[in-house]
Design a protein around this motif. Sequence first.
Motif, PDB file in Angstrom:
ATOM      1  N   SER A   1       3.786  -0.283 -10.415  1.00 36.67           N
ATOM      2  CA  SER A   1       4.873  -0.234  -9.445  1.00 36.67           C
ATOM      3  C   SER A   1       5.767  -1.454  -9.610  1.00 36.67           C
TER       4      SER A   1
ATOM      5  N   ILE B   1       0.832  -1.210   0.000  1.00 38.89           N
ATOM      6  CA  ILE B   1       0.000   0.000   0.000  1.00 38.89           C
ATOM      7  C   ILE B   1       0.865   1.257   0.000  1.00 38.89           C
ATOM      8  N   ARG B   2       2.001   1.215   0.667  1.00 42.15           N
ATOM      9  CA  ARG B   2       2.883   2.379   0.729  1.00 42.15           C
ATOM     10  C   ARG B   2       3.571   2.629  -0.616  1.00 42.15           C
ATOM     11  N   GLU B   3       3.866   1.536  -1.306  1.00 42.13           N
ATOM     12  CA  GLU B   3       4.698   1.642  -2.508  1.00 42.13           C
ATOM     13  C   GLU B   3       3.895   2.009  -3.754  1.00 42.13           C
TER      14      GLU B   3
ATOM     15  N   ARG C   1      12.217  -0.433   3.077  1.00 39.82           N
ATOM     16  CA  ARG C   1      11.075   0.141   3.805  1.00 39.82           C
ATOM     17  C   ARG C   1      10.840  -0.588   5.135  1.00 39.82           C
TER      18      ARG C   1
ATOM     19  N   GLU D   1       2.301   7.711   4.254  1.00 39.90           N
ATOM     20  CA  GLU D   1       3.475   8.596   4.310  1.00 39.90           C
ATOM     21  C   GLU D   1       3.270   9.643   5.405  1.00 39.90           C
TER      22      GLU D   1
ATOM     23  N   SER E   1       0.923   3.797  -5.856  1.00 36.71           N
ATOM     24  CA  SER E   1      -0.120   4.821  -5.892  1.00 36.71           C
ATOM     25  C   SER E   1      -1.255   4.211  -6.714  1.00 36.71           C
TER      26      SER E   1
ATOM     27  N   HIS F   1      -1.200   5.472  -0.215  1.00 36.37           N
ATOM     28  CA  HIS F   1       0.270   5.569  -0.100  1.00 36.37           C
ATOM     29  C   HIS F   1       0.648   6.867   0.602  1.00 36.37           C
TER      30      HIS F   1
END
Length: 509
Positions: free
Chosen positions: A329, A320-322, A339, A405, A324, A401
Motif C-alpha cells: 500500500s 488498517i483501512r487502507e 479518510r 469498510e 489489505s 480493511h
Amino acid sequence: MPRFYITTAIDYANGSPHLGHAYEKVLTDVIARFRRLLGDEVFFLTGLDEHGQKVQQSARARGIAPQQFVDEIAGEFRALCAKLEISHDDFIRTTEPRHKQVVRDLLQRLYDQGEIYQADYRGFYSTRQEQFLQEKDRNPDGTWPEIYGEVTEIIETNYFFKLRAYQDWLIDFLKQNEDFVFPRYRQKQVLEFLAEPLNDLCISRPRERLEWGIPLPFDEKFVTFVWFDALLNYYSAVADKPGTWPATYHVIGKDILVPPHAVYWPIMLKAVGIAPPRSLLVHGWWSINGAKMSKSTGNFVDPIAFVDQFGADALRYFLIREMSVGQDSDFSQQQFLARYNAELANNLGNLVNRVLNMTGRFAGGAVPAAESSGDAETELRTLWEKTRTEALALGEGFQFHLMLERAMTFVTATNAYVEKRAPWKLGKSTTPADQALLRTSLATIAEALRLAVTLFAPVMPATTDKVRALLGVTPSGSWREQLEWGASLTGAKLGAAAILFPKPEKPAG
Ligand code: MSP
C-alpha cells in the motif's frame, strides 16, 4: 479458553522506528484485541533484535557502547508502542539474560546432537546484509545488487547448522499444512524457494569480526549469527510459560518470509525437537508517496508526529483501512487526510455529535425508549445484522480493511436514517405519532452508534471507550452479545457534546 499466542517480528535496533514498524505493531494489536474480544486467551509478544553488525556499526558511528545504543533505541520503540496503544503482554530484547540463556541452551543441544559442525567457508560476504552471498545473487552483469552494499571475498572457519538435511521434511510439512503461510499464495513462494537445494546455514561469526552477539556455548571465540539468535525470541519469551508455545501466528513483512521465517525457523525447531509455529501471517510493504521509504531522501513518515496531531486511533484506523493484509500500500498525507475528514470527522464524528445534540435538545439528554418501528428502523436494523455477521467473519479472515469498510457503511446508513427521520422536524410537531417517532429515532441512532463503536473496538479502542463513556455504557457480557441490537441504552444520561476528530489546522510532517 482457546490460547492464542501472537508475535510481531522483532525490529532491528539500529535506528528509530518508522511507519513500517508502526503498521506491523498495529496490525498485530488489532488481531490480538479482536481475539481477546472473541474470548481467546491471548499472549502478545513484540520486541527488539539488538545484536549484529549493523547495531555494532551504528553504535560505533555514535561513539557509544552498543548496550547504551540499544537501550536508547529500546526506549524509542517502547514509547512508540505506548503511543499507538499497543496491548502487548511482553516486550523481549535479545540482549536480555532470559533470551541469551535459551539461545545458548538450544545451541548446545543442537551441537550435542550433531546438528552443528565446523568447516571452512570461502565466499563473498555482504557486511550490510551480514550474509555470505551466492552466485545467483549477482546482477546479470556480474555486479552485486545495491542492497548488499560492499561485497568482499573472505575465507573463514565457522560453524554450520545442517539445514539441508531437513529440506525434504520441510517440503512435506508445507504440503501437509497448506495454511502454514497466510496469504496462501505466499506459501507457493516458499515451495519455489525449496525447489533448489538448500545450503547448510552458517550460524557463527568470528569474534574478531563481530563482538556484539551471543557467544557460542561450545566455542566462545565465535558469536551467534544474528538471525539464529533473533528467531529464537519467539520461543525464549515463553519458555517459562507452559502451554503458550507453539505460536498461533508470527506476523511478519514479506521481506523476511523466505528464507528466515519459512525455512530456517521451522527447521531449527524441528532439529531441536520443538513443535513448529502454527502459521505465519505475512503483510505487504508501505511505500510513501509512491516511493520507497527512506530517511536519507526525506521520504519518511514519523508515526509519532501523526499520533501527536491526530491521535492514535486515527493512524490505526488509516493503516488498517487502507492496507489489505498481504498486499502493498501507499501512504500519502493527502490520502490520510481524505479518510480522516470523510470517514472519521464527517461521518463517525458527525453521528456522535448528532446523537448527543439531539438527545439533549429533544429528550433532556436521556435516551428515550423506542416505541414504533417503521420501515426505516427495520431497514437499519437489518443492515446491522448483516454488518455484524459479515464484519466478524471478515475479521476472522484478517480482512480488517473490509471489516472497517462495512462498519463505516453502517455509520453512513445511520446518518442517512437521521436525515430521513429528521428529528428536528419531528421535534416541532405536537402530534402523539410524531412524538413517538421522535423518541424512536433518538433511541435508534443512540443504539446504532453504540453498536458501531463496539465493532470499532479492536481498531480504535480509545474512541470506543470515549463514546461509551458519552453514552453512559458499561459493557457487559461477551463481545458478540454486546454486538446485538438491544435496548440497553434506554434511560441512559448522555454526556455533553464532544469533538472526537477535530479538523486539522495544518498537516503533520
Ligand atoms: N530484525 C529483523 C526481524 C527479526 S524477527 C526474528 C527485521 N527487522 S526490521 O526492523 O528490518 O523489520 C521489522 C519488521 O518491519 C519486518 O516484518 C518488516 O517487514 C517490517 N517492515 C519494515 N519496513 C516496512 C515497510 N516499509 N512496510 C511494512 N512493513 C515493513 O527484519
